[in-house]
Design a protein around this motif. Sequence first.
Motif, short mmCIF file in Angstrom:
data_model
loop_
_atom_site.label_atom_id
_atom_site.label_comp_id
_atom_site.label_asym_id
_atom_site.label_seq_id
_atom_site.Cartn_x
_atom_site.Cartn_y
_atom_site.Cartn_z
N ASN A 242 7.67 11.27 -4.30
CA ASN A 242 6.47 10.21 -3.69
C ASN A 242 5.01 10.90 -4.07
O ASN A 242 4.80 12.20 -4.24
CB ASN A 242 6.60 10.38 -2.33
CG ASN A 242 7.96 9.53 -1.79
OD1 ASN A 242 8.17 8.28 -2.37
ND2 ASN A 242 8.41 9.86 -0.69
N GLU B 274 3.57 3.99 -9.90
CA GLU B 274 3.08 2.69 -9.89
C GLU B 274 1.97 2.70 -10.79
O GLU B 274 2.07 1.61 -11.59
CB GLU B 274 2.37 2.35 -8.47
CG GLU B 274 1.77 0.94 -8.42
CD GLU B 274 0.96 0.70 -7.05
OE1 GLU B 274 0.42 -0.38 -7.25
OE2 GLU B 274 0.96 1.54 -6.26
N GLU C 160 4.62 -6.98 -7.85
CA GLU C 160 4.92 -5.78 -7.27
C GLU C 160 5.85 -5.99 -5.97
O GLU C 160 5.67 -6.90 -5.13
CB GLU C 160 3.98 -4.87 -6.91
CG GLU C 160 3.02 -4.56 -8.16
CD GLU C 160 1.81 -3.62 -7.60
OE1 GLU C 160 2.08 -2.55 -7.01
OE2 GLU C 160 0.93 -3.70 -8.12
N ASN D 129 7.75 -3.82 -3.07
CA ASN D 129 8.45 -2.66 -2.24
C ASN D 129 9.55 -2.67 -1.66
O ASN D 129 9.73 -3.59 -0.49
CB ASN D 129 7.11 -2.15 -1.28
CG ASN D 129 7.57 -0.78 -0.76
OD1 ASN D 129 8.73 -0.16 -0.77
ND2 ASN D 129 6.53 -0.10 -0.26
N CYS D 130 10.76 -2.45 -2.34
CA CYS D 130 12.17 -2.90 -1.81
C CYS D 130 12.32 -1.97 -0.54
O CYS D 130 13.10 -2.80 0.55
CB CYS D 130 12.92 -2.22 -2.66
SG CYS D 130 12.93 -3.06 -4.42
N ALA E 139 10.07 -1.75 1.99
CA ALA E 139 9.30 -2.32 3.07
C ALA E 139 9.82 -3.85 3.41
O ALA E 139 9.56 -4.28 4.40
CB ALA E 139 7.81 -2.49 2.56
N ASP F 72 9.64 -1.41 -6.82
CA ASP F 72 9.35 -0.09 -6.58
C ASP F 72 10.39 0.52 -5.38
O ASP F 72 10.86 -0.38 -4.72
CB ASP F 72 7.90 0.01 -5.86
CG ASP F 72 7.48 1.51 -5.62
OD1 ASP F 72 7.97 2.30 -6.24
OD2 ASP F 72 6.49 1.84 -5.13
N GLU F 73 10.64 1.84 -5.33
CA GLU F 73 11.69 2.19 -4.24
C GLU F 73 12.84 1.51 -4.35
O GLU F 73 13.80 0.87 -3.46
CB GLU F 73 11.10 2.17 -2.93
CG GLU F 73 9.88 2.91 -2.95
CD GLU F 73 10.13 4.39 -3.16
OE1 GLU F 73 11.26 4.92 -3.44
OE2 GLU F 73 8.99 5.03 -3.30
#
Length: 382
Positions: free
Chosen positions: A167, A172, A191, A193-194, A196, A236-237
């Motif tokens: 992290n 990114e 984008e 954020n998986c 979130a 992401d994630e």
Amino acid sequence: MKVLIVDDERAIRYSLKEILEMESYQVETAENGAEGLQKASKEKYDAIFCDIKMPEMDGTEMLVKIVEEGIETPVIMISGHADINTAVDCIKKGAFDFIEKPLDLNRILITLKNATDKANLVTQTKILKKKIYGREMVGESEPVEHLRDMIQKVAPTAASVLITGPNGSGKELVAQSIYQLSERSMMPFVEVNCAAIPSELIDSELFGHKKGSFTSAIRDHKGKFEQADGGTIFLDEIGDMSLAAQAKVLRVLQERKLTPVGGDKEITVDVRVIAATNKNLQEEIAAGNFREDLYHRLSVIVLKVPALDQRKDDIPLLVKHFTEQICAESGKPVREYQPEAVKMLQDRPWPGNIRELRNVVERLLILGGSPISAQDVQDYVM
């Protein structure tokens, strides 16, 4: 504005030159394709008029070489011996437009205005994208140089990329760098954020939904994959994505098709996928939390972003970069650091990586003196 005219007929060159100069354009000429290509490679023109039939190098060959060399000037082809097939062929090869001889004054001026307007729009779009995505990768250490080299090799391809790293290390930024250097850079960059997105909403967010498919679906919603059609999606994630969502993402990657929630028609999408995670996906696969087949689809190329503790030689450059950035944003003069202060920042551990370092720099600029001293670092950081 500067225009280049390439034509082997002297009368055409000079009559067109005279017309454009009367309209306040700065005009240069070339009598064949080879000369025109040489000038286009050395000078920046707002537009190029290029005849098709010429000795040595004809206009079509010149057009192809201009495109191959990445010269972004719009090219307007002209010819008195062409048909519709020739015109279509030129457009396919990258020409902005095609004009037949004898040349019509109004058509010339309108086409030229359209070409320059489009070129200006493309330039403005690139400037705006640079403001949004243009954060630079700062550092000269061996791990960073290796990462830059990998990005340069990977970006022009269509391969899926998996970015790993802790992290705050800059995953990114790596994804955005790949996108900016890719052939899809003028298309969307979406984008996701998986981590979130609540699990019950992931299907709707990624694949969209139709009106009435559930209680709050008051209108059709286009999902992230469809929004990214023709461009790039950054997941992401991805290690935090549910197994059910993973199965649907795998289907999109395999078949390039998706079905919105509540829909009965498949939608075809063309999307390049870049994924990132701070987890060890091999361990997640062994624990039954991540699909192995999806991992192999995503990891055609794996890029490992080094932790800041692995690239401490870059800390002085990063401190300088963040200081200039934060001072510019706040409209304040750039502050200096005592060498001992920078050395203390280099020697401490950075579990939060680049993100933590930027926060520390901002804190020192708010609370520290001028120059920022070792005592400031001791008081506000250590």
